[in-house]
Design a protein around this motif. Structure first.
Motif, PDB file in Angstrom:
ATOM      1  N   SER A 141       6.672   7.914   0.609  1.00 27.10           N
ATOM      2  CA  SER A 141       6.976   6.670   1.325  1.00 27.10           C
ATOM      3  C   SER A 141       5.768   6.150   2.096  1.00 27.10           C
ATOM      4  O   SER A 141       5.790   5.031   2.589  1.00 27.10           O
ATOM      5  N   GLY A 183       1.669   2.540  20.191  1.00 28.30           N
ATOM      6  CA  GLY A 183       2.132   3.797  19.618  1.00 28.30           C
ATOM      7  C   GLY A 183       3.627   4.015  19.734  1.00 28.30           C
ATOM      8  O   GLY A 183       4.124   5.130  19.615  1.00 28.30           O
ATOM      9  N   VAL A 217       5.765 -10.756   3.794  1.00 24.78           N
ATOM     10  CA  VAL A 217       5.312  -9.826   4.832  1.00 24.78           C
ATOM     11  C   VAL A 217       3.843 -10.074   5.121  1.00 24.78           C
ATOM     12  O   VAL A 217       3.062 -10.316   4.198  1.00 24.78           O
ATOM     13  N   TRP A 241       7.879  11.395   4.475  1.00 26.76           N
ATOM     14  CA  TRP A 241       7.612  11.810   3.102  1.00 26.76           C
ATOM     15  C   TRP A 241       6.350  11.128   2.604  1.00 26.76           C
ATOM     16  O   TRP A 241       6.159   9.931   2.801  1.00 26.76           O
ATOM     17  N   GLY A 265      -3.282 -11.698   4.255  1.00 26.95           N
ATOM     18  CA  GLY A 265      -3.339 -10.285   3.860  1.00 26.95           C
ATOM     19  C   GLY A 265      -1.954  -9.699   3.643  1.00 26.95           C
ATOM     20  O   GLY A 265      -1.753  -8.487   3.732  1.00 26.95           O
ATOM     21  N   ILE A 311       3.623  -2.003  18.855  1.00 28.75           N
ATOM     22  CA  ILE A 311       3.162  -1.129  17.776  1.00 28.75           C
ATOM     23  C   ILE A 311       1.812  -0.516  18.153  1.00 28.75           C
ATOM     24  O   ILE A 311       1.585   0.691  17.988  1.00 28.75           O
ATOM     25  N   ALA A 312       0.934  -1.356  18.691  1.00 28.97           N
ATOM     26  CA  ALA A 312      -0.400  -0.870  19.060  1.00 28.97           C
ATOM     27  C   ALA A 312      -0.320   0.207  20.135  1.00 28.97           C
ATOM     28  O   ALA A 312      -1.186   1.086  20.208  1.00 28.97           O
ATOM     29  N   SER A 334       6.990 -10.264  -1.100  1.00 25.87           N
ATOM     30  CA  SER A 334       8.365 -10.020  -0.677  1.00 25.87           C
ATOM     31  C   SER A 334       8.469  -8.687   0.052  1.00 25.87           C
ATOM     32  O   SER A 334       7.860  -7.698  -0.360  1.00 25.87           O
ATOM     33  N   GLY A 335       9.225  -8.699   1.135  1.00 30.15           N
ATOM     34  CA  GLY A 335       9.403  -7.475   1.898  1.00 30.15           C
ATOM     35  C   GLY A 335      10.658  -6.726   1.519  1.00 30.15           C
ATOM     36  O   GLY A 335      10.727  -5.499   1.613  1.00 30.15           O
ATOM     37  N   ARG A 382       1.031  -7.036  10.918  1.00 31.16           N
ATOM     38  CA  ARG A 382       1.699  -7.382  12.168  1.00 31.16           C
ATOM     39  C   ARG A 382       0.789  -8.162  13.117  1.00 31.16           C
ATOM     40  O   ARG A 382       1.253  -8.997  13.883  1.00 31.16           O
ATOM     41  N   VAL A 429       2.098  -9.827   1.537  1.00 29.99           N
ATOM     42  CA  VAL A 429       2.655  -9.632   0.201  1.00 29.99           C
ATOM     43  C   VAL A 429       3.780 -10.630  -0.054  1.00 29.99           C
ATOM     44  O   VAL A 429       4.256 -11.300   0.869  1.00 29.99           O
ATOM     45  N   ASP A 475      -7.108   0.121  11.194  1.00 30.91           N
ATOM     46  CA  ASP A 475      -6.672  -0.637  12.357  1.00 30.91           C
ATOM     47  C   ASP A 475      -5.466   0.095  12.956  1.00 30.91           C
ATOM     48  O   ASP A 475      -4.354  -0.035  12.473  1.00 30.91           O
ATOM     49  N   GLY A 487       1.042  -2.913  -1.991  1.00 30.69           N
ATOM     50  CA  GLY A 487       0.436  -3.905  -1.115  1.00 30.69           C
ATOM     51  C   GLY A 487       0.076  -3.297   0.222  1.00 30.69           C
ATOM     52  O   GLY A 487       0.508  -2.179   0.527  1.00 30.69           O
ATOM     53  N   PRO A 488      -0.705  -4.029   1.017  1.00 32.10           N
ATOM     54  CA  PRO A 488      -1.238  -3.456   2.243  1.00 32.10           C
ATOM     55  C   PRO A 488      -0.247  -3.382   3.406  1.00 32.10           C
ATOM     56  O   PRO A 488      -0.541  -2.759   4.416  1.00 32.10           O
ATOM     57  N   THR A 489       0.911  -4.022   3.283  1.00 33.34           N
ATOM     58  CA  THR A 489       1.829  -4.072   4.427  1.00 33.34           C
ATOM     59  C   THR A 489       2.809  -2.894   4.409  1.00 33.34           C
ATOM     60  O   THR A 489       3.007  -2.263   3.371  1.00 33.34           O
ATOM     61  N   VAL A 490       3.417  -2.645   5.555  1.00 33.83           N
ATOM     62  CA  VAL A 490       4.293  -1.476   5.660  1.00 33.83           C
ATOM     63  C   VAL A 490       5.593  -1.664   4.873  1.00 33.83           C
ATOM     64  O   VAL A 490       6.322  -0.714   4.626  1.00 33.83           O
ATOM     65  N   LYS A 491       5.878  -2.893   4.504  1.00 36.36           N
ATOM     66  CA  LYS A 491       7.110  -3.164   3.758  1.00 36.36           C
ATOM     67  C   LYS A 491       6.719  -4.050   2.591  1.00 36.36           C
ATOM     68  O   LYS A 491       5.995  -5.020   2.772  1.00 36.36           O
ATOM     69  N   ASN A 492       7.199  -3.733   1.392  1.00 40.05           N
ATOM     70  CA  ASN A 492       6.750  -4.494   0.233  1.00 40.05           C
ATOM     71  C   ASN A 492       7.614  -4.163  -0.975  1.00 40.05           C
ATOM     72  O   ASN A 492       7.763  -3.009  -1.340  1.00 40.05           O
ATOM     73  N   ALA A 511      -3.698  -0.434  15.436  1.00 38.82           N
ATOM     74  CA  ALA A 511      -2.603  -1.298  15.882  1.00 38.82           C
ATOM     75  C   ALA A 511      -1.722  -1.724  14.710  1.00 38.82           C
ATOM     76  O   ALA A 511      -0.571  -2.096  14.899  1.00 38.82           O
ATOM     77  N   GLU A 512      -2.272  -1.674  13.500  1.00 37.62           N
ATOM     78  CA  GLU A 512      -1.507  -2.044  12.315  1.00 37.62           C
ATOM     79  C   GLU A 512      -0.769  -0.838  11.748  1.00 37.62           C
ATOM     80  O   GLU A 512       0.115  -0.951  10.909  1.00 37.62           O
ATOM     81  N   MET A 513      -1.204   0.355  12.196  1.00 37.27           N
ATOM     82  CA  MET A 513      -0.666   1.626  11.705  1.00 37.27           C
ATOM     83  C   MET A 513      -0.820   1.766  10.187  1.00 37.27           C
ATOM     84  O   MET A 513       0.102   2.208   9.489  1.00 37.27           O
ATOM     85  N   ASN A 533       1.021   7.066  11.768  1.00 34.30           N
ATOM     86  CA  ASN A 533       2.032   7.123  12.813  1.00 34.30           C
ATOM     87  C   ASN A 533       1.430   7.663  14.096  1.00 34.30           C
ATOM     88  O   ASN A 533       0.493   8.461  14.048  1.00 34.30           O
ATOM     89  N   PRO A 534       1.964   7.235  15.241  1.00 36.21           N
ATOM     90  CA  PRO A 534       1.437   7.770  16.502  1.00 36.21           C
ATOM     91  C   PRO A 534       1.728   9.261  16.638  1.00 36.21           C
ATOM     92  O   PRO A 534       2.783   9.737  16.214  1.00 36.21           O
ATOM     93  N   MET A 583      -0.856 -12.582  -6.312  1.00 37.29           N
ATOM     94  CA  MET A 583      -1.022 -11.298  -5.632  1.00 37.29           C
ATOM     95  C   MET A 583      -1.655 -10.258  -6.551  1.00 37.29           C
ATOM     96  O   MET A 583      -2.341  -9.356  -6.083  1.00 37.29           O
TER      97      MET A 583
END
Lengths: 292, 374, 479
Positions: free
Chosen positions: A104, C244, C343, A101, C410, C241-242, C414-415, C346, C412, A46, A123-128, A48-50, A156-157, C430
């Motif tokens: 990361s 870019g 989290v 990197w 979908g 974000i979408a 804790s962020g 998005r 987590v 996705d 996890g699937p999110t960008v922050k976790n 849009a989710e990057m 990343n774009p 989880m």
């Protein structure tokens, strides 16, 4: 249980084969190890989710093509081979300053344990920060702790403009004081190549700013990189000689001969040994190969 | 034990800890019993859960400098100042207040205070007073009398400052006059403001002193205060219009003559009672920028210097540790002079060898230099 | 105090003198951190000043059969620093020196007790900063940031703590001193440095850190976009974000919190907007103008009723001050809050937000939302009065529902706040048993005897047998 888990099973020495582009890193796998291949294919993407979910056996070329179609890219080096192979080797892209990197960018790993179980970490999110960081452990582990089936990577774009420029008289160590965020600063002892990326006016401004330290001309791409990577401290790079390409500000140096393996401290070896024993008590995963 | 704090208010601290780094005693000890969050938790233990007043608990309360640096840092707007004042009062009652009351008694007797100061001045000249006590370098042997030049504003002269640093009052008066204000120094008509008493847990005594000042002065005339500690106390407890000297003059900057600034690099030390209580520390800069060539900021976010009124005498160890931090910060910017708008702070810093001046003295000097050259 | 305690104390005092505290006042304070959890029990507190002292304290604790818990500023929100089983607390707040700054290599060596914002202030005259900027940065320490892999608004573009740490000196639970990672480009071996970050003090005690320092961008544009609803604001974030664009930060606040914040900072946050989006781009002047324009266009396409750009640095700083003190400003609305941290992808932000409001309603609780929208990192604050009987049960129940909703979307657990004791009971939702088993194996490689900050993160039934008794704590510590 996944097909890959069945394939790996719970007994007997086993090694996973990717593109064999870095096959000798970490030592030779014992010949009695059964060869398996990880599944391939982009599972979900996705833009849009990057983030992208991709199976380990997918070639980096295929992944790159998929991402590029949506004007995106990721931190994996595009040097052939598979996604899983790249992750467990842990090499960064030569343009790491622009790409980020690798460690990361791996958000989640799914791997098959020595007991043949499917394990998910991250996890699937960008922050976790949910629990202990298995993805960081798997990156660079050379497949000695688990055999990667699937990863979720951050994407990343692609910047609106990317331009390599070269100078024969500029001090490569002065580039950082002229360009805010160069995507790469490579130096081969004779000339310096810089990758400028961003909005077109910013790239032009950066190039203009670079003229204060030398004469620059636009070039098509990076240097041809020698085969072996050396890991040095950025401050050590001005001592480089012979045939080399050095990544200024990063510390990676490409040379024709391999770097002697640096000695790790006894405490690090102790933790690493326990780690290996805890994850692979019988030593069946990629036997003969060691990450430390 | 009841500390006299409103239990609902005591509940407003959510122990987020955002106050820790603005607390000088936590900064130097790294120990949470010496932090606002810790002290509030102990107040709760004592008042709500009847925890015993152990040595450690009273030490935690006694070591608070009451700089109130924690108050602006608190997003929950916990009235810590009230808490600690109330706690101090309860402790003083609990332990008996005689000794402190006796120690502060001379402040309310201006003539006696001046006589004592003159004796000290003689002793100083005979080199009988150790420098580390932090007294002004040359206490005056004799003082010129105050003179009134009009009734536009009062200049609050107070107690110790009038005895020890009357020159600062003269300088302040000259600057106010240069801005076109007729000045009446309050002199013995309105003596000690009671700030130190309140600080020491003698709130009722402090309140009486403030009331007698209010009674002695015309409420229609603004009162200018050039001691940040007194100003803070009067702003909180007096019914009159109280202004800090720099605050008042920065508002009337256009009344003041333009002159060639003094060639001097001045670092501003913000007295806590100016910065955290009066929240009027910026005018000092406004004023000084007009009259000195360079105004430098210290890099410690206005952390307390450790003077804290009588604190430097009552808690000398902690006071000096806190001062060390301030000295390090001063050393990093290397000013020629440190401007401090509170006599307590300037004495505390002087005792450690820092050259300090009251901002009013610097402005006065710039004005004087100009009048002598033109 | 028992005789065993006396012997322990005597040994500790031999090393630290009066920098050991074991009185009732100290123990009462260090039982807690900044979270809503109570019920920990503190042993002696050791105010260490060097790696060697930490090592000696760890060995003494070990010899007396006690575990150790490292502590920085105690600003954690998940109960990660709460001492369980009367451990020896190792306070690192006195180890607060910035040891070395090397702008050529862009590295600084610091001790763990250095306050995050102090480091950035120290670097400011040199033109650099430390990128992770948690809202508590004025007090939280670098050691704590390492332990929690802390984030902050600007981690959207710059990455969380893990991306800014090169090497860590650690005292392991057995007292060994080890340096993880290194200053070279790709240190060989397992990435033990990366694994250690976010280990919540359970893998060892940080005593020295090499951090990456980041050059300050020459240009910054800060936009304040107003919307009728949080949904519009969230949709804008997804669309940016979408498109870019990776802004330096994208933060959303709903109406109630915006009003509270405006009361505190008075910088012109709109009181009538249903939500505001604070978006920041940084870099070179031309590029930031392009991105700022695109963000404001996208905002307008998604229903922004007003777009304002900070006109000065002062205005920008005030806008940020408002955002960063938002949690405290809720005191204007209710005396207590429980700040959650999950989290979601998005694209699921808007839906999850609505679910959060619904859950709060259902539990008859007030909720405000202020969050790192760019990362999908939700921070719902449940507001309540702790004096109300039975209130903690309701807050706890609503919190559990919020976690469930985030996972269902979908997301987590804790962020950036970590698991600590707070999220421990949710780990099963989880992760599978096998997943948790592998996390435990990782932990045991560092600390086979479970002596460092025991009883956290991994849920009941996954632990060293000798500390099983600690494990039932989380359920009881509420309030």
């Amino acid at each position: 249980m996944s097909d890959f888990a069945k394939l790996v099973g719970a007994e007997g020495p086993v090694t996973v084969v990717g593109g064999r582009t870095r096959w000798h890193v970490g030592g030779e796998v014992r010949p009695d190890a059964r060869e398996v291949h990880a599944p391939s294919g982009v599972v979900s993407y996705d833009p849009a989710e990057m983030t992208v979910t991709v199976r380990a056996g997918t070639t980096t070329t295929e992944l790159t093509t998929t991402l590029n179609e949506a004007s995106q890219r990721c931190a994996l080096p595009e040097r052939g081979g598979t996604v899983g192979g790249s992750v467990v080797i842990g090499e960064n892209h030569p343009e790491v300053l622009g790409r980020g990197w690798l460690t990361s960018s791996v958000l989640q790993v799914t791997y098959i344990s020595a007991e043949g179980k499917l394990i998910r970490g991250g996890g699937p999110t960008v922050k976790n920060v949910s629990g202990f960081d298995l993805p960081r452990l798997v990156v660079g582990s050379l497949g000695t702790l688990g055999l990667v089936e699937e990863v979720i990577l951050r994407t990343n774009p692609i910047p609106p403009r990317s331009q390599w420029v070269e100078s024969h008289d500029a001090d490569p160590f002065a580039v950082a004081s002229r360009v805010l965020r160069p995507s790469a600063v490579l130096w081969n002892g004779a000339s310096t190549r810089v990758l400028l990326e961003g909005h077109a006016p910013d790239v032009a401004a950066s190039l203009n700013s670079l003229t204060a330290i030398g004469a620059w001309s636009e070039v098509d791409g990076s240097f041809e990189l020698p085969q072996h990577r050396w890991s040095l401290q950025p401050a050590e790079l001005n001592g480089c000689s012979g045939t080399f390409v050095a990544s200024i500000g990063v510390g990676t140096v490409w040379r024709d001969e391999p770097q002697p393996r640096p000695a790790l401290s006894p405490s690090v070896i102790e933790i690493s040994t326990r780690m290996k024993n805890n994850f692979d008590p019988t030593g069946r995963l990629n036997p003969g190969r060691s990450a430390f | 034990m009841d500390l006299g704090i409103d239990p609902d208010q005591l509940g407003t601290c959510v122990q987020c800890g955002l106050c820790l780094s603005s607390c000088p005693t936590y900064r130097v000890t790294g120990d949470e019993t010496f932090s606002p969050r810790g002290r509030i938790a102990l107040m709760r233990q004592v008042q709500l859960h009847d925890a015993p007043l152990t040595t450690e608990v009273t030490e935690a309360f006694d070591t608070c400098i009451q700089c109130l640096g924690c108050e602006p840092a608190c997003p929950s707007v916990v009235p810590y100042g009230h808490f600690i004042e109330s706690t101090r009062n309860a402790l003083t009652e609990h332990r008996g207040s005689r000794r402190r009351a006796i120690a502060l008694w001379p402040l309310t007797k201006p003539r006696l205070l001046r006589l004592g100061s003159s004796l000290l001045a003689v002793a100083q000249r005979l080199r009988l007073v150790p420098a580390r006590l932090g007294l002004p370098n040359q206490l005056p042997l004799r003082r010129r009398p105050h003179r009134s030049s009009g009734t536009d504003v009062y200049l609050f002269t107070g107690c110790v400052m009038d005895a020890w640093q009357r020159e600062v009052h003269f300088a302040t008066q000259r600057v106010l006059e240069a801005a076109g204000f007729g000045v009446t120094p309050t002199g013995d008509a309105a003596g000690c403001c009671g700030a130190l008493h309140t600080h020491a847990g003698l709130a009722a005594h402090g309140e009486r002193l403030t009331q007698s000042i209010d009674a002695a002065l015309d409420p229609a005339i603004p009162v200018i205060v050039n001691s940040a500690g007194c100003g803070a106390h009067l702003k909180q407890h007096s019914s009159h219009q109280i202004f800090d000297a720099q605050e008042f003059l920065a508002e009337h900057l256009d009344h003041l003559p333009d002159v060639t600034p003094l060639e001097v690099n001045v670092a501003v030390q913000d007295p806590c009672h100016l910065r955290h209580v009066q929240r009027a520390h910026l005018p000092t800069r406004t004023l000084l920028r007009k009259y000195v060539s360079a105004v430098t900021e210290l890099d410690d976010d206005g952390l307390c210097c450790g003077a804290g009124g009588a604190y430097s005498v009552l808690q000398p160890d902690m006071s000096q540790q806190v001062r060390e931090r301030k000295l390090a910060s001063i050393n990093r910017v290397q000013p020629e002079v440190v401007a401090s708008a509170n006599p307590g702070c300037s004495m505390h810093l002087s005792a450690a060898g820092v050259k300090t001046e009251h901002p009013m003295v610097l402005v006065d000097r710039a004005l004087a230099a100009n009048s002598s050259t033109t | 105090m028992t005789t065993a305690d006396d012997a322990l104390l005597a040994d500790l005092k031999r090393v630290l003198g009066d920098r050991v505290r074991a009185d009732s006042a100290e123990r009462a304070l260090l039982r807690r951190d900044a979270s809503v959890f109570d019920g920990g029990s503190a042993g002696p507190t050791c105010l260490c000043e060097s790696t060697e002292e930490v090592q000696r304290v760890v060995r003494i604790a070990l010899a007396h059969g006690r575990s150790v818990v490292p502590r920085g500023a105690g600003t954690g929100l998940a109960g990660g620093a709460i001492p369980l089983g009367a451990p020896v607390i190792i306070s690192l707040s006195r180890m607060n020196r910035i040891l070395e700054v090397d702008t050529d290599s862009r590295i600084a060596w610091v001790e763990p007790g250095v306050v995050n914002l102090d480091l950035t202030k120290h670097l400011t005259p040199l033109g650099y900063h430390f990128a992770p900027d948690p809202s508590s940065q004025q007090v939280c320490t670098i050691g704590g940031n390492v332990g929690n892999n802390s984030g902050g608004p600007h981690c959207l573009a710059y990455g969380v703590t893990n991306a800014h740490i090169l090497a860590i000196e650690v005292v392991l639970a057995d007292g060994e001193i080890v340096t993880l990672g290194g200053l070279d480009a790709e240190p060989s071996g397992y990435d033990l440095r990366g694994v250690f970050i976010g280990g919540e003090g359970m893998l060892g005690i940080t005593t020295k850190v090499a951090v990456r320092i980041t050059p300050n961008p020459p240009s910054v544009r800060t936009l304040l976009l107003s919307f009728d609803t949080p949904r519009d604001a969230a949709a804008t974030v997804s669309a940016v974000i979408a498109a870019g664009i990776v802004p330096a930060a994208m933060e959303v606040m709903d109406q109630r919190i915006t009003i509270a914040v405006e009361n505190y900072v008075n910088v012109g946050y709109p009181r009538d907007a249903g939500a505001v989006l604070l978006a920041e781009v940084d870099g070179l002047p031309d590029g930031v103008d392009i991105d700022a324009q695109r963000i404001s266009d996208i905002g307008r396409q998604h229903g922004a009723t007003d777009v304002r750009q900070a006109a000065s640095d002062e205005e920008r700083m005030l806008l940020w001050k408002g955002r960063k003190t938002a949690f405290g400003a809720v005191a204007q609305i209710a005396p207590n809050y429980y700040l959650h941290d999950t989290v979601v992808p998005r694209s699921k932000l808007a839906d999850t937000l609505e679910e959060v409001y619904r859950i709060a309603d259902e539990h008859d609780l007030a909720v405000v939302n202020v969050f790192h929208a760019g990362d999908g990192n939700l921070h719902p604050l449940l507001l309540f009065n702790g004096q109300e009987p039975g209130i903690y049960d309701r807050v706890h129940a609503a919190g559990a529902k919020i976690v469930e909703a985030s996972l269902a979307a979908g997301g987590v657990l804790s962020g950036e706040h970590g698991i600590g004791v707070e999220k421990q009971p949710y780990m099963h939702q989880m992760f599978s048993e096998d997943d948790l088993d592998h996390q435990e194996r990782l932990r045991h490689a560092f600390d086979p005897a479970c002596r460092s900050n025991p009883g956290k993160v991994i849920p009941v039934g996954h632990s060293c047998a000798d500390i099983q008794s600690l494990r039932n704590v989380p359920e009881e510590v509420w309030g």
